[in-house]
Structure formats: structure tokens, C-alpha cells
Write an enzyme that holds these catalytic residues in place. Structure first.
Site, PDB file in Angstrom:
ATOM      1  N   SER A  97       8.213  11.599   3.495  1.00 56.96           N
ATOM      2  CA  SER A  97       8.881  12.580   3.543  1.00 56.96           C
ATOM      3  C   SER A  97       8.497  13.639   4.457  1.00 56.96           C
ATOM      4  O   SER A  97       7.191  13.627   4.959  1.00 56.96           O
ATOM      5  CB  SER A  97       8.925  13.153   2.008  1.00 56.96           C
ATOM      6  OG  SER A  97       9.589  14.561   1.815  1.00 56.96           O
TER       7      SER A  97
ATOM      8  N   TYR B  34       7.113   2.075  15.693  1.00 56.65           N
ATOM      9  CA  TYR B  34       7.429   3.508  15.386  1.00 56.65           C
ATOM     10  C   TYR B  34       7.178   4.390  16.502  1.00 56.65           C
ATOM     11  O   TYR B  34       8.144   5.631  16.672  1.00 56.65           O
ATOM     12  CB  TYR B  34       6.828   4.234  14.224  1.00 56.65           C
ATOM     13  CG  TYR B  34       6.956   3.368  12.865  1.00 56.65           C
ATOM     14  CD1 TYR B  34       7.850   2.198  12.750  1.00 56.65           C
ATOM     15  CD2 TYR B  34       5.977   3.571  12.029  1.00 56.65           C
ATOM     16  CE1 TYR B  34       7.658   1.503  11.571  1.00 56.65           C
ATOM     17  CE2 TYR B  34       6.001   2.675  10.805  1.00 56.65           C
ATOM     18  CZ  TYR B  34       6.983   1.587  10.697  1.00 56.65           C
ATOM     19  OH  TYR B  34       6.960   0.971   9.532  1.00 56.65           O
TER      20      TYR B  34
ATOM     21  N   ASN C 116       6.072  13.133  -4.709  1.00 57.27           N
ATOM     22  CA  ASN C 116       5.731  11.685  -4.460  1.00 57.27           C
ATOM     23  C   ASN C 116       4.345  11.148  -5.030  1.00 57.27           C
ATOM     24  O   ASN C 116       4.214  10.091  -5.275  1.00 57.27           O
ATOM     25  CB  ASN C 116       6.076  11.394  -3.274  1.00 57.27           C
ATOM     26  CG  ASN C 116       7.699  11.396  -3.013  1.00 57.27           C
ATOM     27  OD1 ASN C 116       8.511  11.706  -4.034  1.00 57.27           O
ATOM     28  ND2 ASN C 116       8.156  11.313  -1.722  1.00 57.27           N
TER      29      ASN C 116
HETATM   30  P1  A2P Z   1      12.823  14.139   3.219  1.00 61.13           P
HETATM   31  O1  A2P Z   1      11.825  14.064   4.374  1.00 61.13           O
HETATM   32  O2  A2P Z   1      13.730  15.518   3.681  1.00 61.13           O
HETATM   33  O3  A2P Z   1      11.899  14.419   1.858  1.00 61.13           O
HETATM   34  P2  A2P Z   1      12.148   5.847   2.009  1.00 61.13           P
HETATM   35  O4  A2P Z   1      10.528   6.319   2.034  1.00 61.13           O
HETATM   36  O5  A2P Z   1      12.723   5.244   0.866  1.00 61.13           O
HETATM   37  O6  A2P Z   1      12.533   5.293   3.168  1.00 61.13           O
HETATM   38  O7  A2P Z   1      13.030   7.266   1.774  1.00 61.13           O
HETATM   39  C1  A2P Z   1      12.764   8.503   2.632  1.00 61.13           C
HETATM   40  C2  A2P Z   1      14.046   9.351   2.525  1.00 61.13           C
HETATM   41  O8  A2P Z   1      13.858   9.787   1.170  1.00 61.13           O
HETATM   42  C3  A2P Z   1      13.638  10.366   3.544  1.00 61.13           C
HETATM   43  O9  A2P Z   1      14.939  10.833   3.975  1.00 61.13           O
HETATM   44  C4  A2P Z   1      13.032  11.664   2.533  1.00 61.13           C
HETATM   45  O10 A2P Z   1      13.815  12.888   3.181  1.00 61.13           O
HETATM   46  C5  A2P Z   1      13.719  11.227   1.166  1.00 61.13           C
HETATM   47  N1  A2P Z   1      12.839  11.594  -0.097  1.00 61.13           N
HETATM   48  C6  A2P Z   1      11.475  11.620   0.160  1.00 61.13           C
HETATM   49  N2  A2P Z   1      11.003  11.726  -1.298  1.00 61.13           N
HETATM   50  C7  A2P Z   1      12.030  11.941  -2.006  1.00 61.13           C
HETATM   51  C8  A2P Z   1      12.349  12.468  -3.143  1.00 61.13           C
HETATM   52  N3  A2P Z   1      11.347  12.573  -4.053  1.00 61.13           N
HETATM   53  N4  A2P Z   1      13.454  12.765  -3.784  1.00 61.13           N
HETATM   54  C9  A2P Z   1      14.431  12.540  -2.896  1.00 61.13           C
HETATM   55  N5  A2P Z   1      14.599  12.250  -1.488  1.00 61.13           N
HETATM   56  C10 A2P Z   1      13.208  11.775  -1.236  1.00 61.13           C
END
Ligand code: A2P
Length: 274
Positions: A231, A51, A240
Site C-alpha cells: 500500500s 521490480y 494492514n
Molecule cells: P493503495 O496503495 O492505494 O493502498 P496486493 O498487495 O494484494 O497486491 O494489493 C495491493 C493493492 O491493494 C494496492 O492497489 C493497494 O492500494 C490496495 N490496498 C492495500 N491495502 C488495502 C486495504 N486494506 N483495503 C483495500 N485496498 C488495499
């Protein structure tokens, strides 16, 4: 601040049952997100050599006592040897500013290279030396895990795979359970799919007065999977984390399990990767 529940790994180390993922954040983004996450109560932070944000994660980690945060990293294919694992550990620990890691993972099996057993022997040596508290794999399929077990007699403590209701990984979860391996989920919110908009998820969210993301993370945590949602948004970070104070019914668990296979195919780790 509510404390995060933990699961005890097969080697005896306690691991939080939810954490923060940091891909694809850069150093600055990871520093911001990890700092906020620590403030709102996250105690597991997941990064990787690949990363390229370990330095940023390390800057944020200075904001919390070392022994209160479970720090995970992963190393790339070029380090698949006993000495290589040690070199990779030293590089990650240096960037992160820590003298031990809580969990170090082989990031990808890379069967084309066929050196993941040597990498695993390297991790076993690092655990024996006390430099890492727990060891595991990422993106390993049951056949790869079986080979580690057959050739070293030591099963990983954790296997981190792409998992959410649309990539349910039932066979993998059963194999993990048989061998005492904790399943950790990357992209637990089904990134790149419309999982969070799916009517089945929406309906359950309404029934529990929760956000769709919380329903999906509860589906995972209720089945002893450790998700690492990422996030960069404080409200969603908090949301979350708040997934241990309600339960889905068996029917709800099953209606989400029925989404398995409805999205594009998950990443295939029989192919070469990082
Ligand atoms: P953001 O950073 O704006 O919250 P994953 O962990 O499955 O890869 O997904 C990560 C993505 O989902 C990120 O783009 C994040 O955006 C978004 N995300 C994180 N938590 C939530 C949530 N509770 N509801 C909707 N989208 C979320």
C-alpha cells in the site's frame, strides 16, 4: 508502536509475520512507501531485482537500524547458476546499501531453462558464507521444491506464492508444512479480483468491526501464512499491520476458504517468467 510477531525459520532466523510488498512501485514510490511503512512499524520489506526499485527501497532503509529490518530480495532467471546467484546477491546488496540480506529468493523456477537447482546451490553457498541469513524460493510448485530437496538435501526456508482466499494453494501449503517451509503470500489481498467486495468477506468484516482487507490478512496470518500486502497509503499501511489482535472463527476461516478458485486462474509458474 506495537511490535510485529515473528516466525522462526528452519535455519533459525526470525522473520516478521507480515511485511510490505513493493511491486510495482518505482524507486520514488518505493522510497515513500517503505519510509512510511517503517514509521508505522513494518519490519519486513520485500523487493526484487525485477521490480527495479531496490535503489529506492535502499534509500528508505537508511531510516532504520539495519538489524531491525528484515530485507528480502529475489533474482531473475539469468542468474540461475552458483556464480550467478553470488553476482545477483552483490547487485541487490549494492543497490539496497546493505552488506547482507535477511532473505534471498529465486524469483521464478523457469523450468524451460532447467537451472533452478544450480541457482539453489548458489543460495546455499551464500548462506554458508553469511551473506544471506535465510534462503528460499518464489513461485515454486511442490514438484520444483521436491527436486531441490532430492538433489541438494536442503529445503527452502520460505516459498513465496500468489495466495489469498481466491487462490488458496491448499496442496502447496500442506507440502510446505511437511517440509518446514514457511508460506509467504504475494497479492494477499487478491489484487485484480473482487475479493475485498465479496459478501462473505464483507459479512465477516462487519461482524468483527474490521476492514475487509484486515479480514483477508487475518485469514492468512491465522493459518501461519506471511502476507506482504502493498500500500502507498498511510492509513491502509497501518490498517494492514493491525491484524494480530482478533481471531476468525473456524466457520469464518472455512467460508473464506470456500472462495478458492472463484477468481481468474493464478499465475502458472510452469511457464517461463523472470
Ligand atoms: P493503495 O496503495 O492505494 O493502498 P496486493 O498487495 O494484494 O497486491 O494489493 C495491493 C493493492 O491493494 C494496492 O492497489 C493497494 O492500494 C490496495 N490496498 C492495500 N491495502 C488495502 C486495504 N486494506 N483495503 C483495500 N485496498 C488495499
Amino acid at each position: 508502536m506495537s511490535s510485529v510477531p515473528v516466525v522462526t525459520l528452519s535455519g533459525g532466523t526470525a522473520m516478521p509475520r507480515i511485511g510490505l510488498g513493493t511491486s510495482p512501485m518505482d524507486d520514488a514510490g518505493a522510497e515513500r512507501a517503505v519510509s512510511q511503512a517503517l514509521e508505522v512499524g513494518y519490519r519486513l520489506i520485500d523487493t526484487a531485482e525485477n521490480y527495479r526499485n531496490e535503489t529506492g527501497v535502499g534509500r528508505a532503509l537508511k531510516g532504520a537500524p539495519r538489524d531491525e529490518v528484515f530485507v528480502t530480495s529475489k533474482f531473475n532467471r539469468r542468474w540461475h547458476s552458483v556464480d550467478g546467484a553470488r553476482t545477483a546477491f552483490e547487485a541487490s546488496a549494492d543497490k539496497l546499501g546493505v552488506d547482507y540480506l535477511d532473505l534471498l529468493l529465486i524469483h521464478w523456477p523457469n523450468p524451460d531453462q532447467d537451472r533452478y537447482v544450480e541457482a539453489w546451490q548458489g543460495l546455499i553457498a551464500l548462506r554458508e558464507a553469511g551473506l544471506v541469513r535465510a534462503i528460499g524460493t518464489s513461485n515454486f510448485k511442490p514438484a520444483h521444491l521436491q527436486r531441490l530437496i532430492d538433489e541438494t538435501g536442503v529445503a527452502p526456508e520460505v516459498n513465496q506464492v500468489q495466495l489469498s482466499p481466491v487462490w488458496g494453494k491448499q496442496a502447496e501449503r500442506e507440502f510446505h508444512q511437511q517440509h518446514g517451509i514457511v508460506t509467504e503470500a504475494w497479492s494477499p489481498l487478491g489484487k485484480g479480483t473482487d475479493l475485498l467486495e465479496h459478501p462473505a468477506v464483507r459479512q465477516i468484516a462487519e461482524a468483527h468491526d474490521r476492514a475487509p482487507g484486515q479480514v483477508v490478512l487475518r485469514w492468512e496470518t491465522q493459518q501461519d501464512v506471511v502476507p506482504i500486502p502493498k500500500s502507498a497509503n498511510r492509513a491502509r499501511l497501518e490498517q494492514n499491520l493491525a491484524v494480530f489482535d482478533f481471531d476468525l472463527t473456524d466457520a469464518e476461516l472455512q467460508s473464506l476458504a470456500a472462495l478458492d478458485g472463484t477468481a481468474r486462474a493464478a499465475a502458472d509458474s510452469d511457464r517461463s517468467g523472470h
